[in-house]
Design a protein around this motif. Structure first.
Motif, PDB file in Angstrom:
ATOM      1  N   GLY A 145       0.837  -1.208   0.000  1.00  0.00           N
ATOM      2  CA  GLY A 145       0.000   0.000   0.000  1.00  0.00           C
ATOM      3  C   GLY A 145       0.866   1.249   0.000  1.00  0.00           C
ATOM      4  N   ARG A 146       1.935   1.218   0.776  1.00  0.00           N
ATOM      5  CA  ARG A 146       2.840   2.369   0.831  1.00  0.00           C
ATOM      6  C   ARG A 146       3.502   2.584  -0.526  1.00  0.00           C
ATOM      7  NH1 ARG A 146       7.462   1.955   5.151  1.00  0.00           N
ATOM      8  NH2 ARG A 146       8.142   0.462   3.598  1.00  0.00           N
ATOM      9  N   GLY A 147       3.851   1.482  -1.188  1.00  0.00           N
ATOM     10  CA  GLY A 147       4.412   1.580  -2.535  1.00  0.00           C
ATOM     11  C   GLY A 147       3.424   2.211  -3.507  1.00  0.00           C
ATOM     12  N   LEU A 148       2.157   1.847  -3.370  1.00  0.00           N
ATOM     13  CA  LEU A 148       1.139   2.385  -4.287  1.00  0.00           C
ATOM     14  C   LEU A 148       0.935   3.890  -4.093  1.00  0.00           C
ATOM     15  CD1 LEU A 148      -1.544  -0.454  -4.147  1.00  0.00           C
ATOM     16  CD2 LEU A 148       0.173  -0.021  -5.926  1.00  0.00           C
ATOM     17  N   MET A 149       1.206   4.359  -2.885  1.00  0.00           N
ATOM     18  CA  MET A 149       1.050   5.793  -2.595  1.00  0.00           C
ATOM     19  C   MET A 149       2.012   6.639  -3.429  1.00  0.00           C
ATOM     20  SD  MET A 149      -1.344   6.418  -0.348  1.00  0.00           S
ATOM     21  CE  MET A 149      -0.936   8.050   0.291  1.00  0.00           C
ATOM     22  N   ALA A 150       3.079   6.011  -3.913  1.00  0.00           N
ATOM     23  CA  ALA A 150       4.071   6.746  -4.700  1.00  0.00           C
ATOM     24  C   ALA A 150       3.719   6.782  -6.189  1.00  0.00           C
ATOM     25  CB  ALA A 150       5.450   6.127  -4.500  1.00  0.00           C
ATOM     26  N   GLU A 151       2.531   6.302  -6.538  1.00  0.00           N
ATOM     27  CA  GLU A 151       2.071   6.297  -7.932  1.00  0.00           C
ATOM     28  C   GLU A 151       3.054   5.579  -8.860  1.00  0.00           C
ATOM     29  OE1 GLU A 151       1.205  10.351  -8.983  1.00  0.00           O
ATOM     30  OE2 GLU A 151      -0.625  10.348  -7.777  1.00  0.00           O
ATOM     31  N   MET A 172      -2.645 -12.562  -1.764  1.00  0.00           N
ATOM     32  CA  MET A 172      -1.581 -11.691  -2.245  1.00  0.00           C
ATOM     33  C   MET A 172      -1.451 -11.785  -3.771  1.00  0.00           C
ATOM     34  SD  MET A 172       0.747  -9.560  -1.603  1.00  0.00           S
ATOM     35  CE  MET A 172       0.827  -9.604   0.186  1.00  0.00           C
ATOM     36  N   PHE A 173      -1.452 -12.998  -4.304  1.00  0.00           N
ATOM     37  CA  PHE A 173      -1.326 -13.158  -5.754  1.00  0.00           C
ATOM     38  C   PHE A 173      -2.554 -12.591  -6.474  1.00  0.00           C
ATOM     39  CE2 PHE A 173       2.094 -16.076  -4.584  1.00  0.00           C
ATOM     40  CZ  PHE A 173       3.051 -15.704  -5.512  1.00  0.00           C
ATOM     41  N   GLU A 174      -3.714 -12.764  -5.850  1.00  0.00           N
ATOM     42  CA  GLU A 174      -4.945 -12.217  -6.414  1.00  0.00           C
ATOM     43  C   GLU A 174      -4.850 -10.681  -6.478  1.00  0.00           C
ATOM     44  OE1 GLU A 174      -7.402 -13.737  -7.817  1.00  0.00           O
ATOM     45  OE2 GLU A 174      -8.369 -11.779  -8.138  1.00  0.00           O
ATOM     46  N   LEU A 175      -4.321 -10.116  -5.403  1.00  0.00           N
ATOM     47  CA  LEU A 175      -4.159  -8.663  -5.342  1.00  0.00           C
ATOM     48  C   LEU A 175      -3.217  -8.172  -6.448  1.00  0.00           C
ATOM     49  CD1 LEU A 175      -4.263  -5.868  -3.790  1.00  0.00           C
ATOM     50  CD2 LEU A 175      -2.156  -6.650  -2.725  1.00  0.00           C
ATOM     51  N   ILE A 176      -2.107  -8.873  -6.637  1.00  0.00           N
ATOM     52  CA  ILE A 176      -1.137  -8.467  -7.665  1.00  0.00           C
ATOM     53  C   ILE A 176      -1.804  -8.512  -9.037  1.00  0.00           C
ATOM     54  CG2 ILE A 176       1.057  -9.073  -8.777  1.00  0.00           C
ATOM     55  CD1 ILE A 176       1.873 -10.257  -5.980  1.00  0.00           C
ATOM     56  N   ARG A 177      -2.606  -9.542  -9.247  1.00  0.00           N
ATOM     57  CA  ARG A 177      -3.300  -9.655 -10.526  1.00  0.00           C
ATOM     58  C   ARG A 177      -4.273  -8.483 -10.726  1.00  0.00           C
ATOM     59  NH1 ARG A 177      -4.925 -14.609 -13.433  1.00  0.00           N
ATOM     60  NH2 ARG A 177      -4.874 -15.819 -11.528  1.00  0.00           N
ATOM     61  N   ARG A 178      -4.965  -8.109  -9.644  1.00  0.00           N
ATOM     62  CA  ARG A 178      -5.921  -6.995  -9.738  1.00  0.00           C
ATOM     63  C   ARG A 178      -5.213  -5.684 -10.048  1.00  0.00           C
ATOM     64  NH1 ARG A 178      -8.575  -5.629  -4.860  1.00  0.00           N
ATOM     65  NH2 ARG A 178      -7.857  -7.539  -3.857  1.00  0.00           N
ATOM     66  N   LEU A 179      -4.080  -5.452  -9.374  1.00  0.00           N
ATOM     67  CA  LEU A 179      -3.324  -4.220  -9.617  1.00  0.00           C
ATOM     68  C   LEU A 179      -2.883  -4.169 -11.073  1.00  0.00           C
ATOM     69  CD1 LEU A 179      -1.108  -4.134  -6.392  1.00  0.00           C
ATOM     70  CD2 LEU A 179      -3.043  -2.646  -6.919  1.00  0.00           C
TER      71      LEU A 179
END
Ligand code: ATP
Length: 234
Positions: A145-151, A172-179
């Motif tokens: 989440g912190r990484g995503l804050m950096a766009e 976690m893998f599902e989340l990576i796929r969604r991102l």
């Protein structure tokens, strides 16, 4: 998007990466697989600008970034989420997330915070909790989440499934796929071979500092050599 050629890197007199060629196109998930000591962390650290290369080049969107400072590489949109969930234990979840909003992302911090919270409902329930009191899986989510804050334009994930329960690994893998579905390009460094290949478009297998195998993930998952070496399967 990312083009690494003839990369040689290491520590002092020790050459760890011995001529790596690797590329990522926009919108791809590319996995880098390999056992302990293969050089995966060294590769990430060099992409992120933490060390000077011994030789070769790293280009991001056409620009040579290998001599840039880590800050400049972050500003270009290459965001590395390190392994070991390096969150700040004495800061709250919210404070950890807010710290992720670097430079150009600062102006949109509050909108990005809303987006990250929507991605990780579990974190929003723990917004004012000290990060050190989160479970391992929650800390891993927070680090991402912190990484995503950096766009990020390219997100580099270092062993995101390490130490998670099987259920959380799935999540976690599902989340990576969604991102990735939302347009994020991902460099996924993992020891979890099968699940990585299931979500990746392409993969590289790193052995002893060199690329031993590469190709489409769906082809590699069927490869007998890989199955024998990494899965203990014939
Ligand atoms: P793991 O999955 O165990 O983290 P890895 O594939 O990430 O392994 P690296 O951490 O890149 O592998 O290590 C590759 C080699 O470089 C190892 O032999 C390691 O001992 C060495 N190495 C790593 N970091 C340093 C350092 N800071 N100084 C000296 N040698 C290092």
């Amino acid at each position: 998007m990312l083009e690494i050629s003839s990369l040689r890197a290491g520590y002092g007199a020790l050459e760890v990466l011995r001529g790596i060629d690797l590329s990522i196109s926009a919108g791809e998930i590319v996995a880098v697989l390999g056992s302990n000591g293969a050089g995966k962390t060294t590769l990430n650290a060099n992409i992120s600008g933490l060390y000077r290369l011994f030789g070769g080049s790293i280009r991001f969107e056409g620009e040579e970034i290998s001599k840039h400072t880590p800050e400049r590489i972050v500003a270009a949109g290459v965001i590395h989420v390190p392994e070991g969930r390096r969150v700040f234990p004495n800061l709250t979840v919210r404070e950890n997330l807010e710290l992720g909003a670097y430079r150009r992302a600062r102006a949109r911090r509050s909108a990005n915070l809303d987006r990250v919270v929507a991605t990780f409902p579990r974190l929003s329930e723990r917004f004012d909790q000290k990060a050190g009191t989160l479970s391992g899986g929650e800390q891993q989510m927070l680090a991402i989440g912190r990484g995503l804050m950096a766009e990020p334009r390219l997100l580099i994930l270092d062993e995101p499934s390490l130490g998670l329960s099987p259920l959380l690994v799935e999540e976690m893998f599902e989340l990576i796929r969604r991102l990735n579905d939302d347009g994020l390009s991902v460099l996924l460094v993992e020891q979890n071979v099968v699940q990585s290949l299931e979500i990746a478009d392409r993969a590289y297998v790193l052995e002893n500092g060199a690329i031993a195998m590469q190709g489409a993930a769906e082809a590699l998952i069927e490869d007998e050599g890989l199955r024998r070496s990494y899965l203990g399967l014939a």
